[in-house]
Scaffold this motif. Structure first.
Motif, PDB file in Angstrom:
ATOM      1  N   GLU A   7       0.825  -1.203   0.000  1.00 14.79           N
ATOM      2  CA  GLU A   7       0.000   0.000   0.000  1.00 14.79           C
ATOM      3  C   GLU A   7       0.860   1.254   0.000  1.00 14.79           C
ATOM      4  OE1 GLU A   7      -3.296   2.357  -0.282  1.00 14.79           O
ATOM      5  OE2 GLU A   7      -3.065   0.207  -0.605  1.00 14.79           O
ATOM      6  N   ILE A   8       1.947   1.242   0.761  1.00 18.12           N
ATOM      7  CA  ILE A   8       2.868   2.382   0.746  1.00 18.12           C
ATOM      8  C   ILE A   8       3.402   2.593  -0.665  1.00 18.12           C
ATOM      9  CG2 ILE A   8       5.076   3.278   1.582  1.00 18.12           C
ATOM     10  CD1 ILE A   8       4.595   1.595   4.142  1.00 18.12           C
ATOM     11  N   TYR A   9       3.820   1.491  -1.286  1.00 17.40           N
ATOM     12  CA  TYR A   9       4.378   1.600  -2.636  1.00 17.40           C
ATOM     13  C   TYR A   9       3.321   2.077  -3.631  1.00 17.40           C
ATOM     14  CZ  TYR A   9       6.737   0.424  -6.975  1.00 17.40           C
ATOM     15  OH  TYR A   9       7.299   0.497  -8.220  1.00 17.40           O
ATOM     16  N   SER A  10       2.087   1.631  -3.450  1.00 10.26           N
ATOM     17  CA  SER A  10       1.006   2.053  -4.345  1.00 10.26           C
ATOM     18  C   SER A  10       0.772   3.556  -4.250  1.00 10.26           C
ATOM     19  CB  SER A  10      -0.282   1.302  -3.981  1.00 10.26           C
ATOM     20  OG  SER A  10      -1.363   1.755  -4.772  1.00 10.26           O
ATOM     21  N   ILE A  11       0.749   4.081  -3.027  1.00 13.09           N
ATOM     22  CA  ILE A  11       0.577   5.521  -2.831  1.00 13.09           C
ATOM     23  C   ILE A  11       1.765   6.272  -3.418  1.00 13.09           C
ATOM     24  CG2 ILE A  11       0.328   7.356  -1.113  1.00 13.09           C
ATOM     25  CD1 ILE A  11      -0.912   5.220   0.749  1.00 13.09           C
ATOM     26  N   LEU A  12       2.955   5.755  -3.161  1.00 10.14           N
ATOM     27  CA  LEU A  12       4.164   6.372  -3.695  1.00 10.14           C
ATOM     28  C   LEU A  12       4.128   6.433  -5.217  1.00 10.14           C
ATOM     29  CD1 LEU A  12       7.077   7.426  -3.499  1.00 10.14           C
ATOM     30  CD2 LEU A  12       7.835   5.054  -3.381  1.00 10.14           C
ATOM     31  N   SER A  13       3.722   5.344  -5.839  1.00  7.79           N
ATOM     32  CA  SER A  13       3.684   5.285  -7.301  1.00  7.79           C
ATOM     33  C   SER A  13       2.740   6.328  -7.871  1.00  7.79           C
ATOM     34  CB  SER A  13       3.258   3.883  -7.755  1.00  7.79           C
ATOM     35  OG  SER A  13       4.189   2.908  -7.347  1.00  7.79           O
ATOM     36  N   ARG A  14       1.587   6.497  -7.218  1.00  4.10           N
ATOM     37  CA  ARG A  14       0.629   7.504  -7.683  1.00  4.10           C
ATOM     38  C   ARG A  14       1.219   8.903  -7.582  1.00  4.10           C
ATOM     39  NH1 ARG A  14      -3.271   4.379  -4.721  1.00  4.10           N
ATOM     40  NH2 ARG A  14      -3.366   5.972  -3.083  1.00  4.10           N
ATOM     41  N   LYS A  15       1.942   9.155  -6.478  1.00  2.00           N
ATOM     42  CA  LYS A  15       2.524  10.480  -6.297  1.00  2.00           C
ATOM     43  C   LYS A  15       3.667  10.734  -7.277  1.00  2.00           C
ATOM     44  CE  LYS A  15      -0.175  11.849  -3.074  1.00  2.00           C
ATOM     45  NZ  LYS A  15      -1.099  12.985  -3.310  1.00  2.00           N
ATOM     46  N   VAL A  16       4.440   9.700  -7.581  1.00  2.00           N
ATOM     47  CA  VAL A  16       5.523   9.849  -8.559  1.00  2.00           C
ATOM     48  C   VAL A  16       4.948  10.200  -9.921  1.00  2.00           C
ATOM     49  CG1 VAL A  16       7.312   8.621  -9.840  1.00  2.00           C
ATOM     50  CG2 VAL A  16       7.178   8.380  -7.360  1.00  2.00           C
ATOM     51  N   ILE A  17       3.863   9.516 -10.302  1.00  2.00           N
ATOM     52  CA  ILE A  17       3.202   9.801 -11.583  1.00  2.00           C
ATOM     53  C   ILE A  17       2.706  11.241 -11.605  1.00  2.00           C
ATOM     54  CG2 ILE A  17       1.191   9.264 -13.007  1.00  2.00           C
ATOM     55  CD1 ILE A  17       1.533   6.338 -12.130  1.00  2.00           C
ATOM     56  N   GLN A  18       2.102  11.686 -10.492  1.00  2.00           N
ATOM     57  CA  GLN A  18       1.619  13.059 -10.429  1.00  2.00           C
ATOM     58  C   GLN A  18       2.770  14.051 -10.551  1.00  2.00           C
ATOM     59  OE1 GLN A  18      -0.706  13.492  -6.850  1.00  2.00           O
ATOM     60  NE2 GLN A  18      -2.148  11.880  -7.442  1.00  2.00           N
ATOM     61  N   SER A  19       3.905  13.727  -9.920  1.00  2.00           N
ATOM     62  CA  SER A  19       5.077  14.608 -10.004  1.00  2.00           C
ATOM     63  C   SER A  19       5.600  14.699 -11.428  1.00  2.00           C
ATOM     64  CB  SER A  19       6.185  14.088  -9.080  1.00  2.00           C
ATOM     65  OG  SER A  19       5.771  14.104  -7.740  1.00  2.00           O
ATOM     66  N   GLN A  20       5.594  13.547 -12.128  1.00  2.00           N
ATOM     67  CA  GLN A  20       6.051  13.532 -13.515  1.00  2.00           C
ATOM     68  C   GLN A  20       5.129  14.354 -14.399  1.00  2.00           C
ATOM     69  OE1 GLN A  20       6.189   9.289 -14.168  1.00  2.00           O
ATOM     70  NE2 GLN A  20       8.309   9.116 -13.463  1.00  2.00           N
ATOM     71  N   GLU A  21       3.827  14.265 -14.124  1.00  2.00           N
ATOM     72  CA  GLU A  21       2.860  15.047 -14.904  1.00  2.00           C
ATOM     73  C   GLU A  21       3.051  16.538 -14.657  1.00  2.00           C
ATOM     74  OE1 GLU A  21      -0.837  13.453 -13.654  1.00  2.00           O
ATOM     75  OE2 GLU A  21      -0.790  11.765 -15.078  1.00  2.00           O
ATOM     76  N   LEU A  22       3.344  16.899 -13.413  1.00  2.00           N
ATOM     77  CA  LEU A  22       3.608  18.307 -13.099  1.00  2.00           C
ATOM     78  C   LEU A  22       4.832  18.811 -13.847  1.00  2.00           C
ATOM     79  CD1 LEU A  22       2.986  18.610  -9.248  1.00  2.00           C
ATOM     80  CD2 LEU A  22       1.818  19.883 -11.048  1.00  2.00           C
ATOM     81  N   LYS A  23       5.849  17.967 -13.906  1.00  2.00           N
ATOM     82  CA  LYS A  23       7.087  18.359 -14.573  1.00  2.00           C
ATOM     83  C   LYS A  23       6.846  18.553 -16.069  1.00  2.00           C
ATOM     84  CE  LYS A  23      11.992  17.174 -14.719  1.00  2.00           C
ATOM     85  NZ  LYS A  23      13.028  16.207 -14.291  1.00  2.00           N
ATOM     86  N   GLN A  24       5.989  17.702 -16.643  1.00  2.00           N
ATOM     87  CA  GLN A  24       5.689  17.817 -18.077  1.00  2.00           C
ATOM     88  C   GLN A  24       4.903  19.096 -18.368  1.00  2.00           C
ATOM     89  OE1 GLN A  24       3.665  14.156 -18.989  1.00  2.00           O
ATOM     90  NE2 GLN A  24       5.559  12.972 -19.146  1.00  2.00           N
ATOM     91  N   LYS A  25       4.001  19.436 -17.429  1.00  2.00           N
ATOM     92  CA  LYS A  25       3.186  20.637 -17.626  1.00  2.00           C
ATOM     93  C   LYS A  25       3.993  21.901 -17.380  1.00  2.00           C
ATOM     94  CE  LYS A  25      -1.193  18.428 -16.382  1.00  2.00           C
ATOM     95  NZ  LYS A  25      -2.307  18.390 -15.387  1.00  2.00           N
ATOM     96  N   ASP A  26       4.931  21.802 -16.427  1.00  2.00           N
ATOM     97  CA  ASP A  26       5.742  22.955 -16.057  1.00  2.00           C
ATOM     98  C   ASP A  26       7.213  22.558 -16.049  1.00  2.00           C
ATOM     99  OD1 ASP A  26       6.894  25.219 -15.101  1.00  2.00           O
ATOM    100  OD2 ASP A  26       5.958  25.156 -13.113  1.00  2.00           O
ATOM    101  N   PRO A  27       7.905  22.739 -17.170  1.00  3.53           N
ATOM    102  CA  PRO A  27       9.315  22.340 -17.265  1.00  3.53           C
ATOM    103  C   PRO A  27      10.197  22.992 -16.212  1.00  3.53           C
ATOM    104  CG  PRO A  27       8.431  22.863 -19.429  1.00  3.53           C
ATOM    105  CD  PRO A  27       7.406  23.317 -18.423  1.00  3.53           C
ATOM    106  N   GLY A  28       9.741  24.109 -15.653  1.00  3.07           N
ATOM    107  CA  GLY A  28      10.540  24.794 -14.649  1.00  3.07           C
ATOM    108  C   GLY A  28      10.387  24.206 -13.261  1.00  3.07           C
TER     109      GLY A  28
END
Length: 224
Positions: free
Chosen positions: A174-195
């Motif tokens: 469950e910890i890893y599942s939550i972590l994975s979701r947050k990593v994906i969200q972080s990657q999406e943020l980076k794609q939307k905002d390169p800065g």
């Protein structure tokens, strides 16, 4: 907020998990059974904190669970905030053959929430399920309390190994599942905002109230 750090050299994740609950409920034997497949029928409470590191494979990743055991300190109410610091998972253990250990669950939850993040992934563990004739707490009572508190739930026996690995793995997955979701969200943020900058090592995780199956307060509710 809870922090989950990836080890720089290997890229694997290290999760700190704490064992809490009244003295003599079998916490040390649960850890011994999970980490070393050992059981000590005449084990005695000792003073201090012990921990074992166990590797668990999830989706091709090697997760290192660093599991901390109070090893008797709870008898003297000497469990401090340092013990909980950095914990992202917890096994709250009671003895199904001793109702008073079940009645203490609320106090241990309060202590966990006082000294750590409210979103620590927690499983309520009814240990010593092999003591069928001595049972004082029913499975239904354990499940009901877990649902009310938004916890996973499982009954285990360190003596015969029943569900021991499953209890630890439930928390880690469950910890890893939550972590994975947050990593994906972080990657999406980076794609939307390169800065947008992230250090690649630490991700801040919080439970999503919209996740889960609706059985509890948070997205990691009851599992049997």
């Amino acid at each position: 907020m809870a922090f989950y750090s990836a080890e720089e050299q290997t890229g694997d994740y290290l999760f700190k998990i704490v064992l809490i609950g009244d003295s003599a409920v079998g916490k040390s034997n649960l850890l011994a059974r999970f980490a070393r497949d050992e059981f000590y029928p005449n084990s005695k409470s000792t003073i201090g904190v012990e921990f074992q590191t166990q590797k668990i494979g999830i989706n091709g990743k090697e997760i290192k669970a660093q599991i901390w055991d109070t090893a008797g300190q709870e008898r003297f109410r000497a469990v401090t905030s340092a013990y909980y610091r950095g914990a992202v998972g917890a096994l709250l253990v009671y003895d199904i053959s001793r109702r008073q250990t079940f009645d203490s669950v609320g106090r241990w939850l309060n202590e966990l929430h006082t000294h750590s993040d409210m979103n620590v992934v927690t499983i309520l563990v009814g240990n010593k399920s092999d003591l069928k004739d001595a049972r004082e707490v029913t499975t239904a009572e354990g499940k009901a309390l877990a649902e009310a508190q938004g916890l996973f739930f499982m009954e285990t026996s360190a003596l015969d190994s029943s569900n021991v690995a499953g209890a630890f793995q439930t928390v880690v997955k469950e910890i890893y599942s939550i972590l994975s979701r947050k990593v994906i969200q972080s990657q999406e943020l980076k794609q939307k905002d390169p800065g947008w900058m992230g250090d690649g090592k630490t991700v801040v995780l919080q439970a999503d109230a919209n996740q889960g199956d609706g059985q509890g307060k948070r997205g990691w509710c009851c599992s049997s």
